[in-house]
Design an enzyme around this catalytic site. Sequence first.
Site, PDB file in Angstrom:
ATOM      1  N   LYS A 181       1.854   3.291 -11.153  1.00 51.67           N
ATOM      2  CA  LYS A 181       0.625   2.604 -10.738  1.00 51.67           C
ATOM      3  C   LYS A 181       0.101   1.678 -11.839  1.00 51.67           C
ATOM      4  CE  LYS A 181       0.116   4.143  -6.516  1.00 51.67           C
ATOM      5  NZ  LYS A 181       0.162   3.186  -5.393  1.00 51.67           N
ATOM      6  N   ASN A 193       0.807  -1.222   0.000  1.00 46.22           N
ATOM      7  CA  ASN A 193       0.000   0.000   0.000  1.00 46.22           C
ATOM      8  C   ASN A 193       0.844   1.278   0.000  1.00 46.22           C
ATOM      9  OD1 ASN A 193      -2.489   1.733   0.953  1.00 46.22           O
ATOM     10  ND2 ASN A 193      -0.925   2.016   2.536  1.00 46.22           N
ATOM     11  N   TYR A 237       3.604   9.095 -11.698  1.00 37.50           N
ATOM     12  CA  TYR A 237       2.798   8.364 -10.705  1.00 37.50           C
ATOM     13  C   TYR A 237       1.897   7.363 -11.454  1.00 37.50           C
ATOM     14  CZ  TYR A 237      -0.790   7.698  -7.030  1.00 37.50           C
ATOM     15  OH  TYR A 237      -1.677   7.172  -6.119  1.00 37.50           O
ATOM     16  N   ALA A 238       1.257   7.836 -12.530  1.00 32.31           N
ATOM     17  CA  ALA A 238       0.380   6.957 -13.319  1.00 32.31           C
ATOM     18  C   ALA A 238       1.172   5.792 -13.905  1.00 32.31           C
ATOM     19  CB  ALA A 238      -0.309   7.754 -14.425  1.00 32.31           C
TER      20      ALA A 238
HETATM   21  N1  LIG Z   1      -6.025   8.803  -1.385  1.00 35.00           N
HETATM   22  C1  LIG Z   1      -6.337   8.653  -2.657  1.00 35.00           C
HETATM   23  O1  LIG Z   1      -7.159   9.374  -3.220  1.00 35.00           O
HETATM   24  C2  LIG Z   1      -5.699   7.539  -3.443  1.00 35.00           C
HETATM   25  C3  LIG Z   1      -6.198   7.308  -4.740  1.00 35.00           C
HETATM   26  C4  LIG Z   1      -5.640   6.301  -5.475  1.00 35.00           C
HETATM   27  C5  LIG Z   1      -4.638   5.519  -4.947  1.00 35.00           C
HETATM   28  N2  LIG Z   1      -4.179   5.759  -3.685  1.00 35.00           N
HETATM   29  C6  LIG Z   1      -3.120   4.886  -3.172  1.00 35.00           C
HETATM   30  O2  LIG Z   1      -3.500   4.399  -1.900  1.00 35.00           O
HETATM   31  C7  LIG Z   1      -2.328   4.079  -1.144  1.00 35.00           C
HETATM   32  C8  LIG Z   1      -2.407   4.704   0.236  1.00 35.00           C
HETATM   33  O3  LIG Z   1      -2.405   6.114   0.105  1.00 35.00           O
HETATM   34  P1  LIG Z   1      -3.187   7.076   1.113  1.00 35.00           P
HETATM   35  O4  LIG Z   1      -4.150   7.828   0.311  1.00 35.00           O
HETATM   36  O5  LIG Z   1      -3.638   6.307   2.283  1.00 35.00           O
HETATM   37  O6  LIG Z   1      -2.021   8.101   1.481  1.00 35.00           O
HETATM   38  P2  LIG Z   1      -1.308   8.451   2.872  1.00 35.00           P
HETATM   39  O7  LIG Z   1      -0.316   9.507   2.540  1.00 35.00           O
HETATM   40  O8  LIG Z   1      -2.314   8.714   3.909  1.00 35.00           O
HETATM   41  O9  LIG Z   1      -0.562   7.096   3.232  1.00 35.00           O
HETATM   42  C9  LIG Z   1       0.548   6.634   2.508  1.00 35.00           C
HETATM   43  C10 LIG Z   1       1.494   5.964   3.491  1.00 35.00           C
HETATM   44  O10 LIG Z   1       2.615   5.439   2.770  1.00 35.00           O
HETATM   45  C11 LIG Z   1       3.771   5.717   3.529  1.00 35.00           C
HETATM   46  N3  LIG Z   1       4.964   5.704   2.681  1.00 35.00           N
HETATM   47  C12 LIG Z   1       5.333   6.626   1.752  1.00 35.00           C
HETATM   48  N4  LIG Z   1       6.523   6.305   1.231  1.00 35.00           N
HETATM   49  C13 LIG Z   1       6.915   5.146   1.841  1.00 35.00           C
HETATM   50  C14 LIG Z   1       8.066   4.335   1.753  1.00 35.00           C
HETATM   51  N5  LIG Z   1       9.092   4.647   0.939  1.00 35.00           N
HETATM   52  N6  LIG Z   1       8.146   3.218   2.535  1.00 35.00           N
HETATM   53  C15 LIG Z   1       7.137   2.904   3.396  1.00 35.00           C
HETATM   54  N7  LIG Z   1       6.029   3.648   3.531  1.00 35.00           N
HETATM   55  C16 LIG Z   1       5.919   4.758   2.759  1.00 35.00           C
HETATM   56  C17 LIG Z   1       3.507   7.094   4.138  1.00 35.00           C
HETATM   57  O11 LIG Z   1       4.367   7.374   5.235  1.00 35.00           O
HETATM   58  C18 LIG Z   1       2.048   6.967   4.516  1.00 35.00           C
HETATM   59  O12 LIG Z   1       1.871   6.468   5.833  1.00 35.00           O
HETATM   60  C19 LIG Z   1      -1.151   4.552  -1.987  1.00 35.00           C
HETATM   61  O13 LIG Z   1      -0.623   3.458  -2.706  1.00 35.00           O
HETATM   62  C20 LIG Z   1      -1.783   5.544  -2.938  1.00 35.00           C
HETATM   63  O14 LIG Z   1      -1.031   5.709  -4.112  1.00 35.00           O
HETATM   64  C21 LIG Z   1      -4.693   6.751  -2.918  1.00 35.00           C
END
Ligand SMILES: NC(=O)c1ccc[n+]([C@@H]2O[C@H](COP(=O)([O-])OP(=O)(O)OC[C@H]3O[C@@H](n4cnc5c(N)ncnc54)[C@H](O)[C@@H]3O)[C@@H](O)[C@H]2O)c1
Length: 255
Positions: free
Chosen positions: A171, A101, A167-168
């Site tokens: 992903k 994640n 980023y895209a």
């Molecule tokens: N929030 C959205 O709208 C959204 C949409 C599509 C996809 N996502 C994906 O969902 C996932 C979770 O994102 P979120 O929205 O909860 O964001 P968030 O920022 O709340 O959580 C992301 C977490 O990843 C951790 N992280 C970042 N880099 C890291 C690394 N190198 N090693 C270990 N941990 C690391 C951060 O410290 C954080 O706790 C991600 O993969 C994100 O790309 C989120």
Amino acid sequence: MNKMISENIYSFYALEGKSAIVTGAGNGIGKATARLLAAFGANVMLCDIEEESAEAAAGQICAEGGRAVSMYCDITDRDLIEKTVNKTVEEFGTVDILVNNGATLGGGKPIAKVDPPEFARLIDTNLTGVFYFIYAVLPIMRAKKYGKIINISSGAGVVGGETDFHYAAAKGGVIAMSKGLARELGHESINVNVVAPGLTNTRMAHEWEFEPALKRFYRVGEPVDMAAAVVFLASDAAGYFSGQVISPNGGEYMI
Ligand SMILES: NC(=O)c1ccc[n+]([C@@H]2O[C@H](COP(=O)([O-])OP(=O)(O)OC[C@H]3O[C@@H](n4cnc5c(N)ncnc54)[C@H](O)[C@@H]3O)[C@@H](O)[C@H]2O)c1
């Protein structure tokens, strides 16, 4: 509901005694996922570069009656990943479920502002980190012919984003990698699936495009909406799913 049916449905989703690792579990979707996995009975390792957040989230799960531990882990660092996997085995005996994640955003940049080091940084964290973690848990899953790998992609990996093409790209790579691995590992009873969230109410989304999105949707996703899809894919209810992409997005787009 008929008792036999309700018991069968429960056992379909029960994760009692399963051992799960969730990366980026200190915040947002990862934290909600760790909590829901624990609520369904899994023992959870929460790892994150934000050590204190992961520790607090694990503490909350334990206070709620679940079993959880936490660890500092940067998913771009193979040694730390190895240590995290070893610690999980030490604590819980094995690894059954891996939720990749943790990820980082690209900063809303157009291509003219993305230099090669910035491109490499995003790919390292959001794509190579996923590969590293899968590589580290695979010997354990292979030895027992059981494993549930759930990789968190994004709507951007499916339909692109208006900015942050890097980023895209990462992903989209997560989706393609998951499909390839699903084909390769299916005969070993290791399921590899993807949750591709739409806009979700987390810190990451607020850094990006939250306010405009509120005007487009009847509601924005909550972290638990994504966690529910992950728990489904981790459960026996999804035993015949592999190489699939589930996108909880409120109907923003269809895959
Ligand atoms: N929030 C959205 O709208 C959204 C949409 C599509 C996809 N996502 C994906 O969902 C996932 C979770 O994102 P979120 O929205 O909860 O964001 P968030 O920022 O709340 O959580 C992301 C977490 O990843 C951790 N992280 C970042 N880099 C890291 C690394 N190198 N090693 C270990 N941990 C690391 C951060 O410290 C954080 O706790 C991600 O993969 C994100 O790309 C989120």
